[in-house]
Design an enzyme around this catalytic site. Structure first.
Site, PDB file in Angstrom:
ATOM      1  N   ALA A  99      44.120  12.318 -11.840  1.00 17.97           N
ATOM      2  CA  ALA A  99      43.460  12.178 -10.534  1.00 17.97           C
ATOM      3  C   ALA A  99      43.551  13.470  -9.733  1.00 17.97           C
ATOM      4  O   ALA A  99      42.556  13.971  -9.200  1.00 17.97           O
ATOM      5  CB  ALA A  99      44.067  11.013  -9.756  1.00 17.97           C
ATOM      6  N   LYS A 118      55.905  17.817  -8.923  1.00 16.06           N
ATOM      7  CA  LYS A 118      57.356  17.623  -8.873  1.00 16.06           C
ATOM      8  C   LYS A 118      58.115  18.337  -9.988  1.00 16.06           C
ATOM      9  O   LYS A 118      59.240  18.797  -9.793  1.00 16.06           O
ATOM     10  CB  LYS A 118      57.618  16.119  -8.927  1.00 16.06           C
ATOM     11  CG  LYS A 118      59.020  15.679  -8.640  1.00 16.06           C
ATOM     12  CD  LYS A 118      59.007  14.162  -8.524  1.00 16.06           C
ATOM     13  CE  LYS A 118      60.357  13.566  -8.353  1.00 16.06           C
ATOM     14  NZ  LYS A 118      60.294  12.094  -8.216  1.00 16.06           N
ATOM     15  N   ASN A 125      52.327  10.628 -15.458  1.00 18.87           N
ATOM     16  CA  ASN A 125      52.029   9.402 -16.203  1.00 18.87           C
ATOM     17  C   ASN A 125      50.837   9.594 -17.124  1.00 18.87           C
ATOM     18  O   ASN A 125      50.749   8.989 -18.201  1.00 18.87           O
ATOM     19  CB  ASN A 125      51.759   8.245 -15.233  1.00 18.87           C
ATOM     20  CG  ASN A 125      53.052   7.634 -14.690  1.00 18.87           C
ATOM     21  OD1 ASN A 125      54.140   8.047 -15.070  1.00 18.87           O
ATOM     22  ND2 ASN A 125      52.918   6.674 -13.807  1.00 18.87           N
ATOM     23  N   THR A 126      49.883  10.426 -16.692  1.00 19.55           N
ATOM     24  CA  THR A 126      48.712  10.706 -17.527  1.00 19.55           C
ATOM     25  C   THR A 126      49.129  11.191 -18.905  1.00 19.55           C
ATOM     26  O   THR A 126      48.592  10.764 -19.936  1.00 19.55           O
ATOM     27  CB  THR A 126      47.816  11.772 -16.864  1.00 19.55           C
ATOM     28  OG1 THR A 126      47.320  11.263 -15.628  1.00 19.55           O
ATOM     29  CG2 THR A 126      46.647  12.145 -17.763  1.00 19.55           C
ATOM     30  N   TYR A 128      51.581  10.548 -20.635  1.00 19.38           N
ATOM     31  CA  TYR A 128      52.202   9.527 -21.479  1.00 19.38           C
ATOM     32  C   TYR A 128      51.236   8.395 -21.831  1.00 19.38           C
ATOM     33  O   TYR A 128      51.605   7.465 -22.536  1.00 19.38           O
ATOM     34  CB  TYR A 128      53.442   8.956 -20.786  1.00 19.38           C
ATOM     35  CG  TYR A 128      54.588   9.939 -20.729  1.00 19.38           C
ATOM     36  CD1 TYR A 128      55.611   9.915 -21.668  1.00 19.38           C
ATOM     37  CD2 TYR A 128      54.642  10.922 -19.744  1.00 19.38           C
ATOM     38  CE1 TYR A 128      56.654  10.827 -21.629  1.00 19.38           C
ATOM     39  CE2 TYR A 128      55.682  11.839 -19.688  1.00 19.38           C
ATOM     40  CZ  TYR A 128      56.683  11.784 -20.627  1.00 19.38           C
ATOM     41  OH  TYR A 128      57.715  12.692 -20.582  1.00 19.38           O
ATOM     42  N   ALA A 129      50.014   8.471 -21.313  1.00 18.49           N
ATOM     43  CA  ALA A 129      49.030   7.419 -21.594  1.00 18.49           C
ATOM     44  C   ALA A 129      48.539   7.551 -23.031  1.00 18.49           C
ATOM     45  O   ALA A 129      47.937   8.552 -23.398  1.00 18.49           O
ATOM     46  CB  ALA A 129      47.860   7.533 -20.614  1.00 18.49           C
ATOM     47  N   GLN A 130      48.788   6.528 -23.841  1.00 18.77           N
ATOM     48  CA  GLN A 130      48.448   6.604 -25.261  1.00 18.77           C
ATOM     49  C   GLN A 130      47.063   6.048 -25.565  1.00 18.77           C
ATOM     50  O   GLN A 130      46.259   6.687 -26.243  1.00 18.77           O
ATOM     51  CB  GLN A 130      49.491   5.826 -26.084  1.00 18.77           C
ATOM     52  CG  GLN A 130      50.870   6.439 -26.094  1.00 18.77           C
ATOM     53  CD  GLN A 130      51.837   5.620 -26.950  1.00 18.77           C
ATOM     54  OE1 GLN A 130      51.493   4.570 -27.494  1.00 18.77           O
ATOM     55  NE2 GLN A 130      53.057   6.111 -27.073  1.00 18.77           N
ATOM     56  N   GLU A 197      41.094  -3.195 -27.043  1.00 17.05           N
ATOM     57  CA  GLU A 197      42.444  -3.531 -26.632  1.00 17.05           C
ATOM     58  C   GLU A 197      42.459  -4.922 -25.997  1.00 17.05           C
ATOM     59  O   GLU A 197      41.414  -5.513 -25.724  1.00 17.05           O
ATOM     60  CB  GLU A 197      42.986  -2.480 -25.647  1.00 17.05           C
ATOM     61  CG  GLU A 197      43.142  -1.103 -26.285  1.00 17.05           C
ATOM     62  CD  GLU A 197      43.674  -0.052 -25.334  1.00 17.05           C
ATOM     63  OE1 GLU A 197      44.038   1.038 -25.826  1.00 17.05           O
ATOM     64  OE2 GLU A 197      43.721  -0.299 -24.111  1.00 17.05           O
ATOM     65  N   HIS A 317      54.532  -3.470 -19.330  1.00 21.56           N
ATOM     66  CA  HIS A 317      53.841  -3.345 -20.613  1.00 21.56           C
ATOM     67  C   HIS A 317      54.591  -4.196 -21.621  1.00 21.56           C
ATOM     68  O   HIS A 317      55.818  -4.104 -21.729  1.00 21.56           O
ATOM     69  CB  HIS A 317      53.800  -1.886 -21.073  1.00 21.56           C
ATOM     70  CG  HIS A 317      52.762  -1.647 -22.126  1.00 21.56           C
ATOM     71  ND1 HIS A 317      52.894  -2.117 -23.415  1.00 21.56           N
ATOM     72  CD2 HIS A 317      51.567  -1.001 -22.077  1.00 21.56           C
ATOM     73  CE1 HIS A 317      51.820  -1.768 -24.112  1.00 21.56           C
ATOM     74  NE2 HIS A 317      51.008  -1.096 -23.325  1.00 21.56           N
ATOM     75  N   ARG A 372      47.764  -8.267 -20.633  1.00 17.06           N
ATOM     76  CA  ARG A 372      49.155  -7.818 -20.640  1.00 17.06           C
ATOM     77  C   ARG A 372      50.114  -8.763 -19.934  1.00 17.06           C
ATOM     78  O   ARG A 372      51.254  -8.940 -20.375  1.00 17.06           O
ATOM     79  CB  ARG A 372      49.244  -6.426 -19.990  1.00 17.06           C
ATOM     80  CG  ARG A 372      48.655  -5.331 -20.854  1.00 17.06           C
ATOM     81  CD  ARG A 372      48.744  -3.993 -20.155  1.00 17.06           C
ATOM     82  NE  ARG A 372      48.223  -2.937 -21.019  1.00 17.06           N
ATOM     83  CZ  ARG A 372      48.138  -1.666 -20.653  1.00 17.06           C
ATOM     84  NH1 ARG A 372      48.515  -1.306 -19.440  1.00 17.06           N
ATOM     85  NH2 ARG A 372      47.654  -0.763 -21.477  1.00 17.06           N
ATOM     86  N   HIS A 433      55.688  -0.659 -16.258  1.00 11.47           N
ATOM     87  CA  HIS A 433      54.667   0.261 -16.743  1.00 11.47           C
ATOM     88  C   HIS A 433      53.717   0.779 -15.666  1.00 11.47           C
ATOM     89  O   HIS A 433      53.397   1.968 -15.643  1.00 11.47           O
ATOM     90  CB  HIS A 433      53.855  -0.450 -17.833  1.00 11.47           C
ATOM     91  CG  HIS A 433      52.813   0.398 -18.483  1.00 11.47           C
ATOM     92  ND1 HIS A 433      53.106   1.583 -19.137  1.00 11.47           N
ATOM     93  CD2 HIS A 433      51.461   0.240 -18.593  1.00 11.47           C
ATOM     94  CE1 HIS A 433      51.999   2.114 -19.625  1.00 11.47           C
ATOM     95  NE2 HIS A 433      50.980   1.329 -19.298  1.00 11.47           N
ATOM     96  N   ARG A 468      46.254  -5.269 -14.182  1.00 10.89           N
ATOM     97  CA  ARG A 468      45.330  -4.233 -14.661  1.00 10.89           C
ATOM     98  C   ARG A 468      44.894  -4.494 -16.093  1.00 10.89           C
ATOM     99  O   ARG A 468      45.716  -4.773 -16.969  1.00 10.89           O
ATOM    100  CB  ARG A 468      46.004  -2.847 -14.572  1.00 10.89           C
ATOM    101  CG  ARG A 468      45.139  -1.732 -15.152  1.00 10.89           C
ATOM    102  CD  ARG A 468      45.754  -0.377 -14.893  1.00 10.89           C
ATOM    103  NE  ARG A 468      46.968  -0.126 -15.647  1.00 10.89           N
ATOM    104  CZ  ARG A 468      47.007   0.301 -16.902  1.00 10.89           C
ATOM    105  NH1 ARG A 468      45.870   0.471 -17.588  1.00 10.89           N
ATOM    106  NH2 ARG A 468      48.156   0.538 -17.501  1.00 10.89           N
ATOM    107  N   SER A 473      43.219   2.329 -16.126  1.00  5.79           N
ATOM    108  CA  SER A 473      43.934   3.185 -15.169  1.00  5.79           C
ATOM    109  C   SER A 473      43.387   4.603 -15.143  1.00  5.79           C
ATOM    110  O   SER A 473      43.102   5.153 -14.070  1.00  5.79           O
ATOM    111  CB  SER A 473      45.429   3.197 -15.475  1.00  5.79           C
ATOM    112  OG  SER A 473      45.668   3.614 -16.802  1.00  5.79           O
TER     113      SER A 473
END
Length: 652
Positions: A99, A118, A125-126, A128-130, A197, A317, A372, A433, A468, A473
């Site tokens: 974003a 940071k 988080n992006t 780690y998005a699989q 999914e 998750h 989920r 998650h 979600r 996301s």
């Protein structure tokens, strides 16, 4: 919490009667704070935010624009650096996920941009998005179908206008990424390979093997690095937003940040600020989020009088890697749980208990392809009934080549711990998650704080409702980052930067005066308190909840926070002092209280929020939960901005 909490339909209110003649009804509220909530739904959530701000923003800057304000104009400019501790930009972006980066690349065409992140820029988080990004790119699919899947997953709490906007604009956002150099998997026919999914009725997940977020982050970061108008400030921890009051309006002027490498406080003065700081997974002990996800943006926005919504909807998750079930255990505890993507179940993965019995069909006719929230609760129920620590996810019945090509990252991680996923089932357990709630935003990412926009997980746009849908996301982040661009540019062009504004707020202090012994003890105590808060949240505010346990959590968190703050201030800590660990703890407390308060206000079970004493979905409660701005009468450090002195109550 000194904030008002209620279910509110129709549109967003800000402590004023703005219901345009609609009927009123007593709303749910926190004890000692009463107000009326508008419960009509003729106006959509997003429409209400936008119309409210459009009515009030027209005269916003006229009263503050005078000869003392030096305008940067409307042309592209480089950052004006007055001194080492104050920096001036047209746009300040907090966060370096999809974003923040996507927004920065667009607004950089019109002005100077600071990206404040940071840790390292890729640590989001992006990254780690699989699974991937959902979008309608197949002729047999439709926007209407994607909308329906989103609304069903969201337990009918989604804002339909927002859902339509995101599902309609999504395909173009994917094409833009591809044009920027993002590389996604293609099938044998040369077209994009679209996965399916849980919760999706069609194959519509664009992906790069099982490392989609990493590929998107790579492409965007490469473009950012090559943009001369963007400055990236890594290892800068955002402390608090800099705000002022213009009558009843709250106005954002930038942000204070702590350079965690030099221990210097840097003040960023900006015309426009975008919060894209991600979620708050670390309010729980087990989360798929990276260490940086401590709810900083949500907490800062709350302290700055932004409206917060739907914080009770925390997505767990269903399938994070359960280290206890691995043949070779990791040598040290992971900082964040390793995610086993939804796509494994989408590709035919089957869930078993430890007796190798399938169980998902007992809970939902969609079995492993249920949404989920359903899968996470089902696994949780199995674990509690059978007193087991994890369940098994088996994909080994699929061809070896297909498994390795679709899930190379998962296969490699498991193999390092002695498990071959082409032959053995994967031990999995639910983990925190994604936050479906956050800073309430309109259709252009606008908030009730003027000059402050939000995008990504930190925002609550109304898209996700009570749960979600998988792979929505990254899609939401892309769509809202892009939609926030034009209003941000308009705001920037109509604004000026006051080069003397830096002195308007008390500067945060680095606690060097306390000495190393005190700081070492403070750090140790803070780490212990953090773990204790996480355990309270998991035990009392987890996948299955009850009113009595939420009330117990509220009391325990209040006592823990008071105990921690007492320790700090008795050992020389001051209101304006900052250190990374202490400020993260402050934000974790703030977000945990927002989640608990919101959960207590919802007397039904909907989506991710399941209450044993209110086990059914109630149509009359199909309304978002809203936390209105507080009056700053609270005495807790976590709930007020650093430059605001606590209000001491009279003893009379």
């Amino acid at each position: 919490m000194a904030a008002s909490i209620a279910y509110v339909g129709g549109h967003l209110q800000y402590g004023v009667n703005f219901c345009m003649g609609q009927s009123y009804k007593q709303a749910i509220w926190v004890p000692s704070v009463t107000f009326s909530g508008c419960l009509q739904r003729e106006l959509s959530w997003s429409c209400g935010v936008s119309k409210f701000l459009q009515i009030r923003k027209c005269n916003l800057f006229q009263s503050r624009t005078n000869e003392n304000w030096k305008s940067f104009g409307t042309v592209i400019t480089s950052a004006y650096l007055r001194d080492g501790s104050t920096k001036y930009f047209d746009f300040a972006v907090i966060g370096s996920g999809v974003a923040g980066l996507r927004y920065a690349l667009e607004v950089a065409k019109y002005g100077s941009v600071a990206i404040i992140t940071k840790a390292e820029p890729h640590e989001s988080n992006t990254n780690y998005a699989q699974g991937g990004v959902s979008a309608v790119l197949c002729p047999s699919d439709s926007v209407e179908s994607h909308m329906q899947d989103t609304i069903v997953a969201g337990a009918s709490l989604c804002d339909e206008e927002t859902v339509k906007v995101v599902c309609t604009e999504g395909p173009d956002r994917i094409r833009e990424l591809i044009a920027m150099g993002a590389s996604f998997d293609h099938g044998d026919d040369g077209n994009l390979h679209l996965a399916r999914e849980g919760g999706h009725s069609h194959h519509r997940i664009v992906h790069a093997a099982d490392m989609t977020g990493r590929e998107i982050e790579r492409a965007l970061l490469e473009a950012v690095v090559n943009d001369p108008n963007i400055s990236v400030f890594k290892h800068h921890f955002a402390i608090d937003l800099l705000t002022s009051q213009d009558g009843s309006d709250t106005v954002c002027h930038g942000i204070d940040a702590l350079n965690t490498e030099t221990q210097e406080v840097v003040r960023f003065i900006s015309k426009v600020t975008l919060l894209a700081s991600g979620g708050a997974g670390h309010i729980y002990p087990s989360t798929t989020n990276p260490l940086v996800a401590t709810g900083d943006g949500m907490a800062m926005a709350h302290r700055a009088q932004a409206v917060i919504s739907n914080m009770e909807f925390v997505q767990f998750h269903p399938t994070a890697l359960a280290d206890e079930g691995l043949p070779i255990k990791p040598k040290k505890t992971r900082e964040n749980s390793f995610l086993i993507t939804e796509a494994v179940r989408g590709d035919g993965g089957i869930l078993y208990n430890l007796s190798m019995e399938r169980f998902m069909h007992l809970y939902d006719e969609r079995a492993e392809l249920a949404s989920r929230d359903v899968v996470a609760r089902s696994i949780d129920d199995q674990l509690k009934k059978r007193n087991e620590k994890y369940v098994l996810l088996d994909i080994s019945h699929k061809p070896r080549e297909k498994i390795l090509s679709h899930f190379p990252n998962i296969a490699n991680e498991c193999l390092q711990h002695g498990l071959d996923i082409t032959q053995q089932p994967i031990p999995v357990v639910p983990a925190a998650h994604y936050m479906c709630g956050g800073v309430r935003a309109g259709l252009q990412g606008e908030t009730n704080v003027h000059g402050l926009y939000v995008a990504g997980e930190v925002a609550c746009t109304g898209l996700h409702g009570a749960n979600r849908l998988a792979s929505n996301s990254l899609l939401e982040a892309l769509v809202f980052a892009r939609r926030a661009v034009q209003p941000s540019i308009n705001h920037m062009k109509s604004s000026s930067l006051d080069l003397s504004a830096s002195s308007l707020w008390t500067r945060p202090l680095v606690p060097k005066s306390l000495g190393s012994d005190v700081m070492h003890k403070t750090l140790r105590i803070t780490k212990e308190v953090r773990k204790e808060l996480q355990l309270i949240m998991w035990k009392y505010v987890g996948i299955v909840r009850s009113t009595s346990r939420l009330q117990e959590a509220e009391q325990k968190i209040g006592k823990l926070e008071a105990k921690w703050e007492t320790y700090l201030f008795e050992h020389g800590w001051q209101q304006t002092m900052v250190a990374l660990e202490a400020c993260e703890m402050r934000n974790l407390f703030c977000c945990a209280k927002l989640v608990v308060s919101s959960a207590l206000a919802r007397h039904e079970s909907r989506g991710l929020h399941y209450m044993t004493d209110f086990p059914h979905l109630e149509e009359s409660k199909r309304l978002p939960t809203v936390i209105f701005p507080s009056s700053h009468t609270t005495s807790t450090w976590s709930s007020r901005q650093l430059h605001q002195e606590p209000i001491v109550k009279s003893m009379v």
